[in-house]
Design a protein around this motif. Structure first.
Motif, PDB file in Angstrom:
ATOM      1  N   THR A 848       0.822  -1.202   0.000  1.00 36.91           N
ATOM      2  CA  THR A 848       0.000   0.000   0.000  1.00 36.91           C
ATOM      3  C   THR A 848       0.859   1.257   0.000  1.00 36.91           C
ATOM      4  O   THR A 848       0.533   2.251  -0.643  1.00 36.91           O
ATOM      5  N   PHE A 849       1.985   1.224   0.712  1.00 31.00           N
ATOM      6  CA  PHE A 849       2.876   2.370   0.792  1.00 31.00           C
ATOM      7  C   PHE A 849       3.779   2.477  -0.436  1.00 31.00           C
ATOM      8  O   PHE A 849       3.983   3.559  -0.983  1.00 31.00           O
ATOM      9  N   THR A 850       4.330   1.374  -0.885  1.00 31.21           N
ATOM     10  CA  THR A 850       5.299   1.421  -1.987  1.00 31.21           C
ATOM     11  C   THR A 850       4.641   1.572  -3.340  1.00 31.21           C
ATOM     12  O   THR A 850       5.307   1.942  -4.311  1.00 31.21           O
ATOM     13  N   SER A 851       3.334   1.272  -3.451  1.00 34.64           N
ATOM     14  CA  SER A 851       2.622   1.532  -4.697  1.00 34.64           C
ATOM     15  C   SER A 851       2.381   3.022  -4.794  1.00 34.64           C
ATOM     16  O   SER A 851       1.643   3.604  -4.006  1.00 34.64           O
ATOM     17  N   THR A 852       2.995   3.683  -5.758  1.00 35.68           N
ATOM     18  CA  THR A 852       3.041   5.142  -5.763  1.00 35.68           C
ATOM     19  C   THR A 852       2.121   5.783  -6.784  1.00 35.68           C
ATOM     20  O   THR A 852       2.285   6.923  -7.156  1.00 35.68           O
ATOM     21  N   THR A 853       1.134   5.023  -7.229  1.00 37.73           N
ATOM     22  CA  THR A 853       0.205   5.567  -8.212  1.00 37.73           C
ATOM     23  C   THR A 853      -0.589   6.730  -7.621  1.00 37.73           C
ATOM     24  O   THR A 853      -1.105   6.647  -6.527  1.00 37.73           O
ATOM     25  N   THR A 854      -0.700   7.809  -8.363  1.00 42.31           N
ATOM     26  CA  THR A 854      -1.543   8.930  -7.966  1.00 42.31           C
ATOM     27  C   THR A 854      -2.528   9.220  -9.071  1.00 42.31           C
ATOM     28  O   THR A 854      -2.377   8.777 -10.203  1.00 42.31           O
ATOM     29  N   LYS A 855      -3.552   9.945  -8.730  1.00 40.09           N
ATOM     30  CA  LYS A 855      -4.509  10.364  -9.757  1.00 40.09           C
ATOM     31  C   LYS A 855      -4.995  11.759  -9.429  1.00 40.09           C
ATOM     32  O   LYS A 855      -4.986  12.194  -8.276  1.00 40.09           O
ATOM     33  N   ASN A 856      -5.434  12.461 -10.430  1.00 42.18           N
ATOM     34  CA  ASN A 856      -5.937  13.819 -10.240  1.00 42.18           C
ATOM     35  C   ASN A 856      -7.442  13.811 -10.096  1.00 42.18           C
ATOM     36  O   ASN A 856      -8.088  12.884 -10.524  1.00 42.18           O
TER      37      ASN A 856
END
Length: 856
Positions: A848-856
């Motif tokens: 959960t922490f190392t997955s760095t996907t972001t979205k706007n």
């Protein structure tokens, strides 16, 4: 995991869910078929037969309806509602124990297993579509730290920004709160220009401003002290020396050197000297604004004077505005104030009259022989913070345009916390060319250009420009550093991101421990702790000085008589540091997280130790102190920041303290009372006059139907705190009703021991602190409450800490997507002995922490 929505709907959901389950008997004790078939054959009939009447189209208690649920969790519908049902059943908090037909453990577990299995299947299938951290701006705490580490100078810029949102028991770094409005953007532009004006200096060495004052220890002063001696800081003109500056540079580092020692009467070995700078400190009106420069704890005696050095930034110092007094103009000024802030917990005990200063010769004194001010510091010019931006390069002398391009590129890479694209650099280089025409020097043009970088979304927001494999390691580096430092990555993290090694669990563990060991982690611990435990309110509680005359150090003369002495640390400041330092000590020692409930140490200095009744602690430095059972200390539940913050200032408040325990320690979400609910005394009318204790008053309050549902789950948690007073001291007896407590008075009390004897003579009524906790035994007071929590509520307490860490680290509230990862982390914590630092490492290693996907 308990959903954030649980506070709003848990009671009605639990009520209908358990009522339904209780009727299924043996049919549910076995395995319920998975998926919709299980819902249709077992779950829907329960709802339709026994629940829809109160939670259907005609009636919806708690705004919960069940008739519309189709049981297709695989489709991802109504999952928040299903999680409410799951949590309600799993934690057995409702219905009340006295209700008939409570479900058997087998029946309850069958339903829990069906819902949990269906929810887990959905989350696993969702995979990469799981909820992502929304783009969010830097908090003020993060912004100031990032500017510090980017530029290499400590500037107090956050004070000029709009305040961040504040919600008790929640973190303010969530994406929902961290947006930017037009007013903020204007403030950010002003802060950016101020920062760059300080970071980049003008060519040539500047003029140096100096001031000096000397005091002779061999010359007599006031009240039996020498001219060089400073007695205990007591307010107007007592316990301080001042140096007024008439001129100073606009920007730059200042240096103050003092030659000082201590004059120690028998029994004392240390005296603290504090320097503050700012405006005139007016005790008569309470006006004054200052910046704390630093404190040194003097242990050297008169025959061994030493030189001590303090440094800071002149930009951070408040300035006394110019004024006109008796037709004479007073120019702007800055005052350096040297204070003796000695405090052994007896500050109120030694003044026989308003102007009595006799204690000054009996307490430790600071001997200040000289004070020298200098600004700016020019030992190295230009300073390091300038050359880290405008670095040495042959290009500066051969190709100014290329040099400017390289300066911008290097600065942007650090400011954006990732490699920058050529198009991005080109954009700001074009801006530079515009400023280069407008200004005479490279320094002026670069200040304006880089200020524009500092108001870009790429700097102000936690986001990256794209989601390529190249940028993701840098985002992970930022996530680590902003979690544990509240600031940008350092050189080592950047290099690990560039090498592609940062995602290795072993590397993450090493880096997590390194970041926690760095002094910058102190900011994380304070920011995290204060918001998690909601202790900031402690400083705003209005303390009844008649009931507690020794708690606050008060003014003895003038219009402010009886009010707290200003411009020095207070017992409440130390209580704040106590709680923050306690958490820091737990992390440093990798302590068992259950030490939050009870521990074999407290984090104290002398004023706190005297307040709590712990002997043998001297000086103002806070440190871990072993405690004994008779001290009635250990863990968070007995700390002043918690107890004072959740009192009325005159009495303990069991409801406030119950809410704190359930929210901060157990991880429940307690719904605030409806606006129409009457106050405690109003709800019971004339019966309040007959209530001899808060426990009896609460019992009467619960008789009101509108008050019962909440208070039956709150009151039992707050009653065991009753033997701790409004100021956080263990107090097993109280005066009889209508007995007024007088304050310490030299005319009636020769010593404080005499006053203690007086208090003992009137504190005759035993405090009742027994209650039956929900689904648990009777507990009598704090010791039994702690034992119950340690034995029966360990998983909930540890799970709550994990949830807090994960939520803070990700910058968002947790959802049903996260519950199974939290459960996995809970199992890891159990295997590792519930060690707090290890738990932080596990959070940083989690997918959960190392997955760095972001979205706007």
């Amino acid at each position: 995991m308990k959903s954030p929505l649980l506070s709003v709907r848990i009671a009605p959901v639990i009520a209908w869910a358990i009522a339904c389950v209780s009727l299924v008997g043996k049919a549910l004790a076995g395995e319920i078929p998975a998926g919709k078939s299980g819902f249709e054959s077992h779950i829907r009939p329960f709802f339709e037969t026994h629940c829809v009447e109160c939670h259907g189209p005609d009636k919806s208690k708690g705004k919960i309806t069940l008739h519309s649920l189709d049981g297709d969790l695989a489709a991802g519908r109504e999952l928040e509602r299903w999680e409410l049902i799951l949590d309600a059943l799993k934690h057995q908090e409702m219905p009340p124990e006295e209700q008939e037909n409570r479900p058997s453990a087998a029946d309850r577990n069958a339903v829990v297993k069906w819902i949990e299995s269906s929810l887990r299947d959905y989350v696993q299938r969702a995979g990469k579509d799981m909820v992502a951290t929304m783009t969010r701006r830097l908090t003020n705490f993060e912004y100031q730290n990032t500017i510090r580490d980017l530029l290499g100078i400590e500037l107090e810029l956050a004070k000029d920004l709009p305040l961040d949102p504040n919600k008790p028991y929640h973190f303010n770094n969530t994406a929902e709160l961290m947006m930017i409005g037009p007013d903020q953007l204007v403030r950010y532009k002003e802060a950016a220009r101020k920062a760059m004006a300080s970071a980049i200096v003008d060519p040539g060495k500047p003029d140096v401003y100096q001031a000096r004052a000397d005091w002779g220890h061999d010359k007599p002063g006031k009240d039996g002290l020498s001219q060089a001696e400073i007695g205990v800081y007591q307010g107007p003109g007592v316990g301080r020396k001042t140096v007024r500056l008439k001129s100073w540079p606009k920007t730059g580092e200042f240096r103050i050197r003092v030659v000082a020692s201590g004059n120690f009467p028998p029994g004392f070995q240390e005296v603290p000297l504090r320097l503050v700078m700012g405006t005139d400190l007016r005790h008569d009106s309470g006006a004054g604004n200052y910046h704390e420069v630093g404190t040194v704890h003097l242990t050297n005696s008169l025959d061994e004077p030493e030189e001590f050095e303090f440094r800071g930034r002149i930009e951070n110092i408040p300035v006394q505005p110019a004024s006109v007094h008796r037709n004479k103009r007073r120019p702007t000024s800055i005052t350096i104030t040297a204070q003796n802030i000695f405090d052994n917990g007896e500050l109120n005990d030694h003044r026989k009259s308003g102007f009595d200063a006799s204690w000054s010769v009996k307490a430790p004194r600071v001997v200040l022989q000289s004070l020298e001010f200098e600004a700016p510091v020019v030992d190295r010019w230009p300073p390091e913070h300038h050359t880290r931006i405008l670095f040495e390069s042959p290009l500066r002398h051969t190709d100014n345009g290329k040099y400017a391009y390289e300066v911008i590129k290097r600065f942007m890479t650090r400011a954006f916390r990732r490699p920058v694209a050529r198009e991005e650099v080109d954009h700001y280089h074009r801006i530079y060319k515009i400023y280069d025409v407008e200004f005479d020097t490279l320094e002026q043009a670069m200040r304006e250009t880089l200020a524009m970088v500092l108001i870009s979304p790429q700097f102000l927001y936690h986001s990256v420009m794209d989601q390529t494999a190249v940028t993701k390691p840098y985002e992970l580096a930022s996530r680590l550093s902003y979690f544990l430092w509240g600031s940008m990555p350092d050189k080592e993290l950047f290099e690990l991101a560039a090498s592609g090694k940062l995602n290795d669990p072993a590397v993450i563990e090493t880096q997590t421990c390194r970041l926690l060991a760095d002094k910058r982690a102190a900011g994380f611990v304070e920011n995290f702790t204060v918001q998690w435990l909601s202790i900031a309110k402690m400083k705003t509680v209005n303390i009844d000085r008649d009931l507690f005359p020794r708690f606050l150090y008060t003014v003895h003369v003038g219009e402010r008589r009886g009010q707290e002495v200003l411009f020095r640390p207070t017992i409440r400041d130390y209580m704040h540091e106590e709680t923050v330092g306690f958490i820091s000590e737990m992390i440093r020692n990798n302590a068992n997280v259950m030490s939050l409930v009870d521990s074999d140490f407290a984090f104290l200095n002398e004023p706190l130790a005297v307040h709590y009744g712990v002997d043998g602690v001297h000086g103002l430095k806070l440190r871990a102190v072993p405690v004994k059972p008779e001290h009635r200390l250990g863990g968070l539940l007995t700390q002043g920041a918690v107890l004072v913050g959740n009192s009325t200032g005159s009495a303990p408040h069991p409801i406030y303290r119950a809410v704190w325990l359930r929210e901060a320690i157990l991880g429940d979400k307690v719904k605030p009372p409806p606006a129409e609910v009457p106050a405690l005394s109003d709800s019971v009318g004339d019966s309040a006059d007959d209530a001899v204790s808060i426990k009896n008053l609460l019992a009467l309050h619960r008789n009101k139907e509108s008050c019962y549902d909440c208070h039956v789950r709150l009151d039992p948690w707050g009653i065991p705190f009753e033997r701790y007073s409004a100021i956080g001291k263990y107090q097993p007896q109280v005066p009889k009703d209508n007995v007024r407590v007088r304050g310490f008075n030299h005319q009636q009390d020769s010593t404080f021991a005499d006053y203690q004897a007086y208090l003992k003579s009137i504190y005759t009524e035993e405090v009742e602190a027994t209650s039956r906790v929900p689904l648990g035994p009777d507990v009598d007071g704090m010791i039994q409450l702690k034992k119950y929590l340690l034995k029966e509520r360990k998983d909930e307490i540890v799970e709550n800490v994990i949830q807090r860490l994960v939520s803070y680290s990700l910058g968002r509230e947790l959802t049903y997507h996260d519950r199974f990862e939290v459960e996995r982390l809970l199992k890891l914590a159990e295997k590792g002995g519930y060690r707090l630092r290890d738990m932080i490492v596990s959070v940083c290693q989690s997918p959960t922490f190392t997955s760095t996907t972001t979205k706007n």
